[in-house]
Motif scaffolding. Sequence first.
Motif, mmCIF file in Angstrom:
data_model
loop_
_atom_site.group_PDB
_atom_site.id
_atom_site.type_symbol
_atom_site.label_atom_id
_atom_site.label_comp_id
_atom_site.label_asym_id
_atom_site.label_seq_id
_atom_site.Cartn_x
_atom_site.Cartn_y
_atom_site.Cartn_z
ATOM 1 N N GLY A 170 5.014 -9.756 -12.776
ATOM 2 C CA GLY A 170 4.624 -10.297 -12.018
ATOM 3 C C GLY A 170 3.497 -9.941 -10.824
ATOM 4 N N VAL A 171 3.026 -8.506 -10.811
ATOM 5 C CA VAL A 171 2.358 -7.992 -10.148
ATOM 6 C C VAL A 171 1.147 -7.120 -10.673
ATOM 7 N N VAL A 172 0.046 -6.984 -9.912
ATOM 8 C CA VAL A 172 -0.951 -6.142 -10.381
ATOM 9 C C VAL A 172 -1.252 -5.060 -9.285
ATOM 10 N N CYS A 173 -1.082 -3.767 -10.090
ATOM 11 C CA CYS A 173 -1.461 -2.593 -9.105
ATOM 12 C C CYS A 173 -2.567 -2.094 -9.481
ATOM 13 N N THR A 174 -3.412 -1.591 -8.411
ATOM 14 C CA THR A 174 -4.860 -1.073 -8.790
ATOM 15 C C THR A 174 -4.745 0.436 -7.971
ATOM 16 N N PRO A 175 -5.118 1.336 -8.956
ATOM 17 C CA PRO A 175 -5.215 2.562 -8.210
ATOM 18 C C PRO A 175 -6.276 2.778 -7.104
ATOM 19 N N ALA A 176 -6.204 3.411 -6.074
ATOM 20 C CA ALA A 176 -6.714 3.269 -4.832
ATOM 21 C C ALA A 176 -7.511 4.714 -4.685
ATOM 22 N N ALA A 177 -6.872 5.882 -4.501
ATOM 23 C CA ALA A 177 -7.431 7.287 -4.459
ATOM 24 C C ALA A 177 -6.463 8.160 -4.657
ATOM 25 N N ARG A 178 -7.011 9.308 -5.272
ATOM 26 C CA ARG A 178 -5.889 10.424 -5.473
ATOM 27 C C ARG A 178 -6.252 11.740 -4.567
ATOM 28 N N ALA B 14 -6.870 -7.169 -0.434
ATOM 29 C CA ALA B 14 -6.322 -5.903 -1.251
ATOM 30 C C ALA B 14 -7.489 -5.146 -1.863
ATOM 31 N N LEU B 15 -8.646 -6.017 -2.573
ATOM 32 C CA LEU B 15 -9.620 -5.239 -2.994
ATOM 33 C C LEU B 15 -10.670 -4.418 -1.786
ATOM 34 N N ASP B 16 -10.683 -5.409 -0.796
ATOM 35 C CA ASP B 16 -11.255 -4.556 0.376
ATOM 36 C C ASP B 16 -10.513 -3.206 0.941
ATOM 37 N N LEU B 17 -9.168 -3.205 0.622
ATOM 38 C CA LEU B 17 -8.590 -2.076 1.058
ATOM 39 C C LEU B 17 -8.679 -1.055 0.041
ATOM 40 N N VAL B 18 -8.809 -1.399 -1.311
ATOM 41 C CA VAL B 18 -9.072 -0.400 -2.444
ATOM 42 C C VAL B 18 -10.450 0.199 -2.134
ATOM 43 N N ILE B 19 -11.404 -0.418 -1.878
ATOM 44 C CA ILE B 19 -12.649 0.046 -1.602
ATOM 45 C C ILE B 19 -12.649 0.928 -0.448
ATOM 46 N N ALA B 20 -12.016 0.548 0.883
ATOM 47 C CA ALA B 20 -12.098 1.585 1.971
ATOM 48 C C ALA B 20 -11.492 2.720 1.646
ATOM 49 N N SER B 21 -10.322 2.640 0.920
ATOM 50 C CA SER B 21 -9.623 3.866 0.499
ATOM 51 C C SER B 21 -10.286 4.703 -0.463
ATOM 52 N N GLU B 22 -11.120 4.242 -1.360
ATOM 53 C CA GLU B 22 -11.862 4.897 -2.393
ATOM 54 C C GLU B 22 -13.171 5.797 -1.371
ATOM 55 N N CYS C 228 0.951 -1.351 0.102
ATOM 56 C CA CYS C 228 -0.056 -0.063 -0.132
ATOM 57 C C CYS C 228 0.918 1.186 0.044
ATOM 58 N N GLY C 229 1.159 1.845 -1.175
ATOM 59 C CA GLY C 229 1.872 2.809 -1.173
ATOM 60 C C GLY C 229 1.676 3.984 -2.607
ATOM 61 N N HIS C 230 2.540 4.823 -2.894
ATOM 62 C CA HIS C 230 2.357 5.719 -3.750
ATOM 63 C C HIS C 230 3.053 5.658 -4.965
ATOM 64 N N MET C 231 3.632 4.353 -5.253
ATOM 65 C CA MET C 231 4.480 4.173 -6.372
ATOM 66 C C MET C 231 3.908 2.918 -7.136
ATOM 67 N N PRO C 232 3.649 2.887 -8.337
ATOM 68 C CA PRO C 232 3.060 1.573 -8.945
ATOM 69 C C PRO C 232 4.298 0.693 -9.555
ATOM 70 N N LEU C 233 4.307 -0.333 -9.277
ATOM 71 C CA LEU C 233 5.500 -1.287 -9.552
ATOM 72 C C LEU C 233 5.363 -1.842 -10.913
ATOM 73 N N GLN C 234 6.497 -1.563 -11.684
ATOM 74 C CA GLN C 234 6.422 -1.960 -12.991
ATOM 75 C C GLN C 234 7.214 -3.443 -13.115
ATOM 76 N N HIS C 235 6.353 -4.335 -12.950
ATOM 77 C CA HIS C 235 6.771 -5.742 -13.068
ATOM 78 C C HIS C 235 5.838 -6.483 -13.530
ATOM 79 N N PRO D 84 -0.353 13.101 -5.358
ATOM 80 C CA PRO D 84 0.092 11.618 -5.227
ATOM 81 C C PRO D 84 -1.264 10.638 -5.482
ATOM 82 N N GLN D 85 -0.885 9.731 -6.170
ATOM 83 C CA GLN D 85 -1.913 8.619 -6.133
ATOM 84 C C GLN D 85 -1.714 7.522 -5.456
ATOM 85 N N ALA D 86 -2.727 6.850 -4.564
ATOM 86 C CA ALA D 86 -2.408 5.736 -3.985
ATOM 87 C C ALA D 86 -2.580 4.355 -4.810
ATOM 88 N N TRP D 87 -1.875 3.514 -4.184
ATOM 89 C CA TRP D 87 -1.654 2.256 -5.246
ATOM 90 C C TRP D 87 -1.659 1.079 -4.132
#
Length: 316
Positions: free
Chosen positions: A156-164, A284-292, A147-154, A265-268
């Motif tokens: 093997g991962v999935v990055c979901t925007p949470a909130a700006r 992780a999805l629950d965290l996205v929903i809570a943040s939004e 849970c941070g502010h830097m989308p990981l370019q890899h 800053p965009q949260a991811w």
Amino acid sequence: MSDPSLKRLQYFIALAEHGKFQLAADAVNISQPALSAELKRLEDFVGKPLFHRSPVTKLTAAGEALLPYAKSAVGAAHRFNEYAAAVNTGAPTSISIGTVATFLHRGLPQTITDFSAAHPDILVTTEEATSAAQSDMLLGHDIDIACGHMPLQHPGVVCTPAARESFWLCAPTGSPITSIAEAVDSPFVIFRKSASPIYHDTVVGICRTHGFEPQIHHRTASWSAAVEMVAHGLGVSLVPSPVARSYHGDERLTFTRVGTRPNAPQAWITVRREDQSTLIGDLALDLVIASESLADPVADSVVDPVASPVADPVAE
């Protein structure tokens, strides 16, 4: 030639992290000559050098490219061992969340509480770390969710925007400063750049957009420290919405919406792709929903610098 062993990958990681053969050898409890020999075998397998040996030991381009995959492989093996032990003993499995401090104001604690109530056999742990550090931790299986502010370019991962985030001017109660324009000559309390380059640069950028350079008198590594300094009259600060919301009702402070630039800053929230369809992905999805759900609407451009004092940041 046989595939490289996990031990050999661990030696590769150790030298990459320590930068000296003897220190790396000590870290993995083998002799320095044995470490050198094992790494030479790994380089023979790859077909290219992984390290420059002089004037200092550092990764080659090939080493830089392969290091994340080595960490991922070793981390996955560790997680396998943990799950195997859990299956054998009946002990609860675990999910580890890496997070920057602002997610504590984005509903993370309540989300963990709710998830743990629904899944009592899953131990949820947290690790506060910078966004950059979480990238390595996620790939190395030290954490399961970042849970941070830097989308990981890899791949093997999935990055979901949470909130700006929008930002608020935080001033001590009784201060005559009620807008960003009036803070031109005020001492600022600001996040130290080494602690969070994104927040530091955003705050400085907002001030510059309003036509001035902030007079930085105090630097902190946490929002709680920044807010406490403001409360004690040491200056003013620009804080993100989750922090303003958390301190709403503190009689020592006033908050005024100053608006946000489009590149605020965009949260991811990031998980390994292999975990997306598991309980890790569900959390992780629950965290996205809570943040939004706690996010403020963000303007597409800078708003009028004379903003009205906030009546209720939660309703924004």
